[in-house]
Each structure stands twice: as C-alpha cells, then as structure tokens.
Design a protein around this motif. Sequence first.
Motif, PDB file in Angstrom:
ATOM      1  N   PRO A  73      38.316  45.950  47.287  1.00 48.77           N
ATOM      2  CA  PRO A  73      37.790  46.067  45.917  1.00 48.77           C
ATOM      3  C   PRO A  73      37.391  44.839  44.970  1.00 48.77           C
ATOM      4  CG  PRO A  73      39.936  46.973  45.845  1.00 48.77           C
ATOM      5  CD  PRO A  73      39.714  46.698  47.197  1.00 48.77           C
ATOM      6  N   ASP A  74      38.413  44.273  45.070  1.00 48.53           N
ATOM      7  CA  ASP A  74      38.559  42.897  44.140  1.00 48.53           C
ATOM      8  C   ASP A  74      37.447  42.272  44.411  1.00 48.53           C
ATOM      9  OD1 ASP A  74      40.539  43.974  42.458  1.00 48.53           O
ATOM     10  OD2 ASP A  74      42.034  43.092  43.702  1.00 48.53           O
ATOM     11  N   GLN A  75      37.012  41.907  45.514  1.00 44.06           N
ATOM     12  CA  GLN A  75      35.972  41.067  46.006  1.00 44.06           C
ATOM     13  C   GLN A  75      34.524  41.420  45.571  1.00 44.06           C
ATOM     14  OE1 GLN A  75      35.493  39.718  49.992  1.00 44.06           O
ATOM     15  NE2 GLN A  75      37.577  39.767  50.647  1.00 44.06           N
ATOM     16  N   ILE A  76      34.319  42.758  45.503  1.00 43.54           N
ATOM     17  CA  ILE A  76      33.224  43.402  44.859  1.00 43.54           C
ATOM     18  C   ILE A  76      33.025  43.207  43.425  1.00 43.54           C
ATOM     19  CG2 ILE A  76      31.849  45.475  44.714  1.00 43.54           C
ATOM     20  CD1 ILE A  76      32.723  46.295  47.544  1.00 43.54           C
ATOM     21  N   ILE A  77      34.435  43.415  42.650  1.00 44.08           N
ATOM     22  CA  ILE A  77      34.303  43.357  41.324  1.00 44.08           C
ATOM     23  C   ILE A  77      33.878  41.922  40.974  1.00 44.08           C
ATOM     24  CG2 ILE A  77      35.820  43.808  39.454  1.00 44.08           C
ATOM     25  CD1 ILE A  77      37.215  45.938  41.006  1.00 44.08           C
ATOM     26  N   ASP A  78      34.767  41.078  41.752  1.00 45.37           N
ATOM     27  CA  ASP A  78      34.423  39.716  41.095  1.00 45.37           C
ATOM     28  C   ASP A  78      33.074  39.176  41.446  1.00 45.37           C
ATOM     29  OD1 ASP A  78      37.310  39.356  40.650  1.00 45.37           O
ATOM     30  OD2 ASP A  78      37.870  38.638  42.658  1.00 45.37           O
ATOM     31  N   LEU A  80      30.515  41.063  41.116  1.00 45.88           N
ATOM     32  CA  LEU A  80      29.529  41.716  40.187  1.00 45.88           C
ATOM     33  C   LEU A  80      29.744  41.011  38.864  1.00 45.88           C
ATOM     34  CD1 LEU A  80      30.222  45.645  40.734  1.00 45.88           C
ATOM     35  CD2 LEU A  80      27.944  44.259  41.293  1.00 45.88           C
ATOM     36  N   LYS A  81      31.003  40.410  38.629  1.00 47.02           N
ATOM     37  CA  LYS A  81      31.214  39.758  37.384  1.00 47.02           C
ATOM     38  C   LYS A  81      30.567  38.314  37.571  1.00 47.02           C
ATOM     39  CE  LYS A  81      35.738  41.396  36.377  1.00 47.02           C
ATOM     40  NZ  LYS A  81      37.188  41.109  36.214  1.00 47.02           N
ATOM     41  N   ARG A  82      30.128  37.739  38.682  1.00 49.59           N
ATOM     42  CA  ARG A  82      29.426  36.602  38.551  1.00 49.59           C
ATOM     43  C   ARG A  82      28.027  36.584  38.781  1.00 49.59           C
ATOM     44  NH1 ARG A  82      33.269  36.028  43.203  1.00 49.59           N
ATOM     45  NH2 ARG A  82      31.271  36.032  44.607  1.00 49.59           N
ATOM     46  N   GLN A  83      27.436  37.706  38.949  1.00 50.16           N
ATOM     47  CA  GLN A  83      25.881  38.001  38.777  1.00 50.16           C
ATOM     48  C   GLN A  83      25.394  38.246  37.726  1.00 50.16           C
ATOM     49  OE1 GLN A  83      24.433  37.416  42.084  1.00 50.16           O
ATOM     50  NE2 GLN A  83      26.810  36.858  42.438  1.00 50.16           N
ATOM     51  N   ASP A  84      24.165  38.158  37.300  1.00 49.75           N
ATOM     52  CA  ASP A  84      23.482  38.366  36.198  1.00 49.75           C
ATOM     53  C   ASP A  84      22.497  39.525  36.228  1.00 49.75           C
ATOM     54  OD1 ASP A  84      22.648  38.346  33.407  1.00 49.75           O
ATOM     55  OD2 ASP A  84      21.457  36.390  33.685  1.00 49.75           O
ATOM     56  N   PHE A  85      22.947  40.607  36.726  1.00 54.57           N
ATOM     57  CA  PHE A  85      21.820  41.625  36.871  1.00 54.57           C
ATOM     58  C   PHE A  85      21.335  42.200  35.486  1.00 54.57           C
ATOM     59  CE2 PHE A  85      24.634  41.951  40.841  1.00 54.57           C
ATOM     60  CZ  PHE A  85      23.469  41.764  41.636  1.00 54.57           C
ATOM     61  N   ASP A  86      20.057  42.543  35.678  1.00 56.52           N
ATOM     62  CA  ASP A  86      19.267  43.191  34.272  1.00 56.52           C
ATOM     63  C   ASP A  86      19.835  44.596  34.307  1.00 56.52           C
ATOM     64  OD1 ASP A  86      17.824  43.629  32.159  1.00 56.52           O
ATOM     65  OD2 ASP A  86      15.946  43.852  33.172  1.00 56.52           O
ATOM     66  N   ALA A  87      21.176  45.036  34.139  1.00 58.56           N
ATOM     67  CA  ALA A  87      21.753  46.244  34.398  1.00 58.56           C
ATOM     68  C   ALA A  87      23.163  46.339  33.750  1.00 58.56           C
ATOM     69  CB  ALA A  87      21.468  46.716  35.703  1.00 58.56           C
ATOM     70  N   ARG A  88      23.457  47.627  33.377  1.00 60.35           N
ATOM     71  CA  ARG A  88      24.846  47.871  32.929  1.00 60.35           C
ATOM     72  C   ARG A  88      25.373  48.323  34.318  1.00 60.35           C
ATOM     73  NH1 ARG A  88      27.978  52.654  29.948  1.00 60.35           N
ATOM     74  NH2 ARG A  88      26.607  53.833  31.138  1.00 60.35           N
ATOM     75  N   GLN A  90      28.913  49.603  36.195  1.00 61.93           N
ATOM     76  CA  GLN A  90      30.115  50.024  36.241  1.00 61.93           C
ATOM     77  C   GLN A  90      30.723  49.973  37.616  1.00 61.93           C
ATOM     78  OE1 GLN A  90      30.777  52.837  32.704  1.00 61.93           O
ATOM     79  NE2 GLN A  90      28.786  53.329  33.389  1.00 61.93           N
ATOM     80  N   VAL A  91      31.917  50.070  37.722  1.00 60.42           N
ATOM     81  CA  VAL A  91      32.834  50.414  38.729  1.00 60.42           C
ATOM     82  C   VAL A  91      33.672  51.632  39.033  1.00 60.42           C
ATOM     83  CG1 VAL A  91      34.559  49.427  40.212  1.00 60.42           C
ATOM     84  CG2 VAL A  91      32.830  47.622  39.363  1.00 60.42           C
ATOM     85  N   SER A  92      33.361  52.387  40.056  1.00 63.77           N
ATOM     86  CA  SER A  92      34.185  53.498  40.214  1.00 63.77           C
ATOM     87  C   SER A  92      35.165  53.027  41.266  1.00 63.77           C
ATOM     88  CB  SER A  92      33.406  54.668  40.508  1.00 63.77           C
ATOM     89  OG  SER A  92      34.253  55.705  41.025  1.00 63.77           O
TER      90      SER A  92
END
Length: 251
Positions: A73-78, A80-88, A90-92
């Motif tokens: 899970p931490d790989q996905i969370i990291d 997402l933090k590094r990307q700049d998506f035009d969206a909010r 959240q992680v479940s």
Amino acid sequence: MSLYFCMFADSNLDMKVSALVFAAGLGTRLYPLTADRPKALVRYDGVPLLKIVLDKIIASGIHDVVVNVHHFPDQIIDFLKRQDFDARIQVSDERAYLRDTAGGLKFAEHLFGEAQHILLYNVDILSSLSIVDMVHQHLSSGADATLAVRQRKTSRYLVFDESNMRLRGWHNVSTGDTLGEVGFENAVELAFSGIHVVRRELARAIPSVEKQSLTPFYVHNADRLLINGYRHKDGEWMDVGKYSEYENVLS
C-alpha cells in the motif's frame, strides 16, 4: 495499439459522480511482476496501470476519486503523492483486511462526499469505453447499477434479458454453476468488463464491510434492484491483470 485507446475523447461530466479504483488486489495472476510491487504500479508501455486508469477517469470529468490499497500500500500512496492529477484523490486503506469489491465499496463509502453515483473501475482494465456515455445511460435509465459488458469468451457470464438488458443471473460454463435465472427466453450471456456505475444508495445497502464480491450481490438483488448492462461492442478492451495476457499485449 494506442496506449490510452483514444480515451481523451470524452467530454466533461457535470454531475455529482465520484469514482473508486479497485487497486487493492494481491495481483497473484500477474506474478512475478507483483513480487515487489502492487499490480496498480505494473507498467504498460512504460506507464503505471494506475496512472492510465486515473487519467481516463479524470479526462471524463470526474475529479473526486478514491483508490483502495492493500498489497504494497505504501508504494501506491507514495506514487499518488508524487503525481499532479487534476483531482482530489483519497486512499481507502485496506492493508489490515482485503475486502473484495462489495466490501471495498462499503468500506470506502464515507469518502465519496456528496456524490450521488459512483464509477467503479478495476485498475487492470484498459479500455476505449466512453465513461461519459456509460454514465449518461446509467443516469437516464434510473438504474441502481449499470455494468459494462461485451461479447467475449470467458468462463463466467452475466445473464441478461436481451429485450431490456436487465440482469437476471450468472453462469459459470466451466463448472455449470448458476445463480439467479438462466436459460429463459431472450436470455443473453455476456462477459463483465470490470467497469460499473452504481447509485450511492446501493453502496449503503451492502450489509457489511466483510469480504464479499459485488457479482453475487448484484445477482441476489436483481429482483428488487434495477441492474442493467451497458453493452459496448466496439473499441478496445483488455484485462492485463493476468501475466499471460500482459505478455501478449507487449509482444
């Protein structure tokens, strides 16, 4: 074959629709690629599957997205933090307990804000299907759930009444197992494409956050809920969640 399957042709969705990307799976069908990473970060043409799916969803006009996580899970969370998506986004977080699709939707339900409808999208599906067209059909039909389906060879089929494309049953042709109604007049068996849209109320109606799949939930409730098929005949569709299929795509 185009990486994004012409996915940016969709127009904006001006409606209260959120999305949930199912990215929590163990990725066992993609082993050994998932020995050190989640399947969501396996790359297709050099791009992580999660980015491809998120870009498609956001391009359709949905800017409120939830991604569920479990395996690495931490790989996905990291990521997402590094990307700049035009969206909010959240992680479940399901790292403590993998809940499958129905359980995952129920567990994430509190994250969807004021959304009235939720797009559900498997992270290992690449498709040119128009999210905008599918959501518009879902809204205009008044359905509780709309499931993307198409004619293709598989072992497990959803069974619809072809006259109105309402879900009636499920059939495993390998084992002969069935749920609901099959073999009736106007019955048509179609393969599920891993993309669906549901009313917010359906998520609230799932009885618990225990591990359970949406397919039997849909079939068991088909007599009291309006669950329709969205038949997409044209365009590209691929399930790259299986190593043999992944190799075929890249060969």
